[in-house]
Design a protein around this motif. Structure first.
Motif, PDB file in Angstrom:
ATOM      1  N   ALA A  44      44.553  25.499  51.172  1.00 32.92           N
ATOM      2  CA  ALA A  44      45.181  25.078  49.858  1.00 32.92           C
ATOM      3  C   ALA A  44      45.103  23.724  49.627  1.00 32.92           C
ATOM      4  CB  ALA A  44      46.721  25.584  49.977  1.00 32.92           C
ATOM      5  N   THR A  49      41.488  22.697  48.440  1.00 31.81           N
ATOM      6  CA  THR A  49      41.376  23.420  47.140  1.00 31.81           C
ATOM      7  C   THR A  49      41.851  22.771  45.863  1.00 31.81           C
ATOM      8  OG1 THR A  49      41.113  25.454  48.347  1.00 31.81           O
ATOM      9  CG2 THR A  49      41.235  25.591  45.965  1.00 31.81           C
ATOM     10  N   ARG A  50      43.354  22.372  46.098  1.00 33.51           N
ATOM     11  CA  ARG A  50      43.881  21.578  45.128  1.00 33.51           C
ATOM     12  C   ARG A  50      43.176  20.340  44.717  1.00 33.51           C
ATOM     13  NH1 ARG A  50      49.057  21.853  43.263  1.00 33.51           N
ATOM     14  NH2 ARG A  50      49.574  23.582  44.651  1.00 33.51           N
ATOM     15  N   ASP A  86      48.659  25.184  40.559  1.00 33.75           N
ATOM     16  CA  ASP A  86      49.249  26.317  41.130  1.00 33.75           C
ATOM     17  C   ASP A  86      49.154  27.903  40.696  1.00 33.75           C
ATOM     18  OD1 ASP A  86      50.727  24.452  42.901  1.00 33.75           O
ATOM     19  OD2 ASP A  86      51.973  24.094  41.316  1.00 33.75           O
ATOM     20  N   LEU A 122      45.717  28.668  42.413  1.00 30.91           N
ATOM     21  CA  LEU A 122      45.711  29.004  43.680  1.00 30.91           C
ATOM     22  C   LEU A 122      46.248  30.465  43.812  1.00 30.91           C
ATOM     23  CD1 LEU A 122      46.853  25.495  45.125  1.00 30.91           C
ATOM     24  CD2 LEU A 122      44.744  26.619  45.589  1.00 30.91           C
ATOM     25  N   GLU A 123      47.141  30.633  43.086  1.00 33.15           N
ATOM     26  CA  GLU A 123      47.863  32.079  43.333  1.00 33.15           C
ATOM     27  C   GLU A 123      46.741  33.036  42.734  1.00 33.15           C
ATOM     28  OE1 GLU A 123      51.420  34.771  40.898  1.00 33.15           O
ATOM     29  OE2 GLU A 123      51.634  32.656  41.213  1.00 33.15           O
ATOM     30  N   ALA A 153      43.922  33.295  45.655  1.00 29.18           N
ATOM     31  CA  ALA A 153      44.275  34.051  46.712  1.00 29.18           C
ATOM     32  C   ALA A 153      44.303  35.556  46.575  1.00 29.18           C
ATOM     33  CB  ALA A 153      45.969  33.790  47.046  1.00 29.18           C
ATOM     34  N   THR A 209      45.287  32.347  53.244  1.00 31.96           N
ATOM     35  CA  THR A 209      45.687  31.925  51.847  1.00 31.96           C
ATOM     36  C   THR A 209      47.327  31.885  51.931  1.00 31.96           C
ATOM     37  OG1 THR A 209      46.006  34.241  51.292  1.00 31.96           O
ATOM     38  CG2 THR A 209      43.860  33.156  50.497  1.00 31.96           C
TER      39      THR A 209
END
Length: 188
Positions: free
Chosen positions: A84, A87-88, A168, A171-172, A175, A184
């Motif tokens: 995460a 990825t961010r 955010d 990322l949600e 996943a 994830t």
């Protein structure tokens, strides 16, 4: 690289990023980049053979640095959090260079940055598989890496083109898009 060469590379890097924000990389000239960087053309050629190659190298270095910061090192970590975090950071990189990426990703004729991103994601996937973090039911990891990396490029391209780019929220959504064996969630 010695200190003088490093300073020249940093100036060239800043110049190509600045110019590529307003113009397609293939339309940039070596002279234009060298002039903006305050170096001679010959100095440019000490670092790269073309404006497009320099741009790809600069962007690749940023992406590789992010991967190294989050995915190298101790094996006993929460890999879902590490994935995460990287990825961010990639999303932040894309946001910083949004105009450069948008121009390339929107053009079917220019696959250079699409390829750069896919290669970066594939290398990260293979690194995670090699470390035992990804346990794909498909034995051919090259197929897995290419499939997931190309899908990831498509997802980040769509995210980057939006007006409301919330990392955010990405990322949600991400996943839910990756295979169930993808790390994830914390503890994954």
């Amino acid at each position: 690289m010695d200190a003088r060469a490093q300073r020249s590379f940093e100036r060239l890097s800043a110049a190509v990023l600045e110019l590529a924000a307003d113009k397609a990389p293939e339309s940039l000239s070596v002279s234009e980049i060298a002039r903006t960087a305050g170096v001679h053309r010959s100095t440019f050629y000490e670092h790269s053979d073309s404006p497009s190659a320099l741009l790809r190298a600069v962007l690749r270095d940023e992406l590789d640095d992010a991967r190294e910061r989050h995915l190298d090192g101790a094996a006993d970590r929460d890999w879902a959090l590490a994935v995460a975090a990287v990825t961010r950071e990639v999303l932040e990189h894309l946001e910083r260079h949004r105009s450069v990426y948008l121009r390339s990703l929107a053009s079917p004729a220019d696959g250079s940055l699409r390829t750069l991103l896919a290669e970066h994601f594939a290398a990260s996937i293979l690194l995670l598989a090699d470390r035992g973090v990804l346990r794909s039911p498909v034995a051919d990891l090259d197929i897995v890496a290419r499939f997931v990396s190309q899908g990831t490029v498509g997802a980040v391209s769509a995210w980057l083109a939006r007006d409301d780019r919330d990392p955010d929220a990405f990322l949600e959504v991400f996943a839910h898009l990756v295979p169930p064996w993808w790390p994830t969630r914390a503890g994954g």
